[in-house]
Scaffold this active site. Structure first.
Site: not given
Ligand code: CO8
Length: 260
Positions: A111, A114
Site C-alpha cells: 500500500g 501504491e
Molecule cells: N503492517 C503492520 N506492521 C508493520 C508493517 C505492516 N505492513 N510493516 C512493518 N510493521 C511493523 C513490524 O511488525 C514491526 O513491529 P514490532 O516492532 O511491533 O514487531 C515494526 O513495524 C518494525 O518492522 P520490522 O521489525 O519488521 O523491521 P525490519 O527492518 O526488520 O523489516 C520490512 C522492515 C522489510 C519493511 C518489514 O517490516 C516488512 O516486510 N513489512 C511488511 C511489508 C509488507 O508486506 N507490506 C505489504 C502489506 S500488504 C498491503 O500493503 C496490501 C495493500 C492493499 C490492501 C487491500 C485491503 C484488503
C-alpha cells in the site's frame, strides 16, 4: 479520539503531509486512511496551494504497506470495504488539482508503493526500497497497484514485481521509470520543495488543466486525448492568467499569475 497518524503542515503554497506511525513503519490502518482522507479533503479546498509533498515519519520508511495486523482478521466483506476505502482515498489524492510529489524516504511497500503511485511525481531517497510483496502474504495489491504500476512502468516490469514480490532499490526504481530522481535522504524534501517552487511560478490554472488532461486522456485513444487537449487549450484563452502570461512575455517582465 484516535491518536493522530497524519501530520499536515502548510508552508506558503506547499502542503506537506506526513504519515506518522513510525513504530509500525507508517503502515496504513483504517484510522490512517480516514485521517489521510480528511487531510486531503481540507487541502482540496485551499486555492493558494501549488503542490503537495507526501512523505513518511522517521528515517526508515515512507509507508511499509497496509497494516497486516489489522488485515489478518478481516472477512471477505471487510477486505472489500478496506480495499474500497483505500481506492477512494488514493483516487482523491490523484484528483487534487495541483501537483503531488511522493518523497519516498525508505520502504514503500504494498500500500505504500501504491500510495506513491497515486502521486504525480515520485522522488526517492538513496535508502528507498520499493515493492509489491502482497503475494508473500497470499493476497494481491488492493490499493490500485495492479493498475497504476502497470501504467507507470509497463506490463512486463509490473508483472515481474507483482509476481515475485521482490523489493527494488532506488537506483533500479529510477531505471524502470518508477522514481524520477534519487537524492541523499537529507536533501529529499528540499528537492521536492524546489520542484514545487518552480511549478508555483507558472500559471496555476494551466498546470491544473495540464494535470487533468493528462489524467483524463491517459486511458483512452490518442484522438480522444487530443480532443480533451484542444478543449482545455481553448478554455484557457478566456483566463486572466493567459492574458497576463502572454503580456508579460511581450513586455519582458515576470508574469504575476492569480489563478483566474
Ligand atoms: N503492517 C503492520 N506492521 C508493520 C508493517 C505492516 N505492513 N510493516 C512493518 N510493521 C511493523 C513490524 O511488525 C514491526 O513491529 P514490532 O516492532 O511491533 O514487531 C515494526 O513495524 C518494525 O518492522 P520490522 O521489525 O519488521 O523491521 P525490519 O527492518 O526488520 O523489516 C520490512 C522492515 C522489510 C519493511 C518489514 O517490516 C516488512 O516486510 N513489512 C511488511 C511489508 C509488507 O508486506 N507490506 C505489504 C502489506 S500488504 C498491503 O500493503 C496490501 C495493500 C492493499 C490492501 C487491500 C485491503 C484488503
Amino acid at each position: 479520539m484516535p491518536e493522530p497518524t497524519i501530520r499536515l503542515a502548510v508552508e506558503g503554497t506547499t502542503a506537506v503531509v506526513t504519515v506518522d506511525r513510525p513504530k509500525a513503519l507508517n503502515a496504513l490502518n483504517t484510522t490512517t486512511l480516514e485521517q489521510l482522507e480528511e487531510a486531503l479533503t481540507g487541502l482540496a479546498g485551499r486555492p493558494e496551494l501549488r503542490g503537495l509533498i507526501l512523505t513518511g515519519a522517521g528515517e526508515k520508511a515512507f509507508v511499509a504497506g497496509a497494516d497486516i495486523a489489522e488485515m489478518v482478521g478481516l472477512t471477505t466483506e471487510q477486505a472489500l470495504a478496506f480495499s474500497a476505502r483505500g481506492h477512494r482515498v488514493f483516487d482523491a489524492l490523484e484528483r487534487l488539482s495541483f501537483p503531488t510529489l511522493a518523497a519516498v524516504n525508505g520502504f514503500a511497500l504494498g500500500g505504500g508503493c501504491e500510495l506513491a503511485l497515486a502521486c504525480d511525481l515520485i522522488y526517492a531517497a538513496e535508502n528507498a526500497r520499493f515493492g509489491l510483496p502482497e503475494v508473500s502474504l497470499g493476497i494481491i495489491p488492493g490499493f490500485g497497484g495492479t493498475q497504476r504500476l502497470t501504467r507507470a512502468v509497463g506490463r512486463a516490469r509490473a508483472k515481474e514485481l507483482i509476481f515475485t514480490g521482490d523489493m527494488i532499490d532506488a537506483a533500479k526504481a529510477k531505471e524502470i521509470g518508477l522514481a524520477l530522481d534519487v537524492l541523499p535522504a537529507a536533501k529529499l524534501l528540499d528537492h521536492c520543495r524546489a520542484v514545487i517552487d518552480r511549478i508555483a511560478k507558472k500559471g496555476p490554472l494551466a498546470v491544473a488543466r495540464a494535470k487533468r488532461v493528462i489524467a483524463d486522456g491517459a486511458d483512452g485513444s490518442l484522438a480522444d486525448g487530443n480532443e480533451l487537449e484542444r478543449a482545455a487549450f481553448a478554455e484557457l484563452f478566456q483566463s486572466t492568467d493567459r492574458k497576463e502570461g502572454m503580456a508579460a512575455f511581450l513586455e519582458k517582465r515576470q508574469a504575476a499569475f492569480r489563478g483566474v
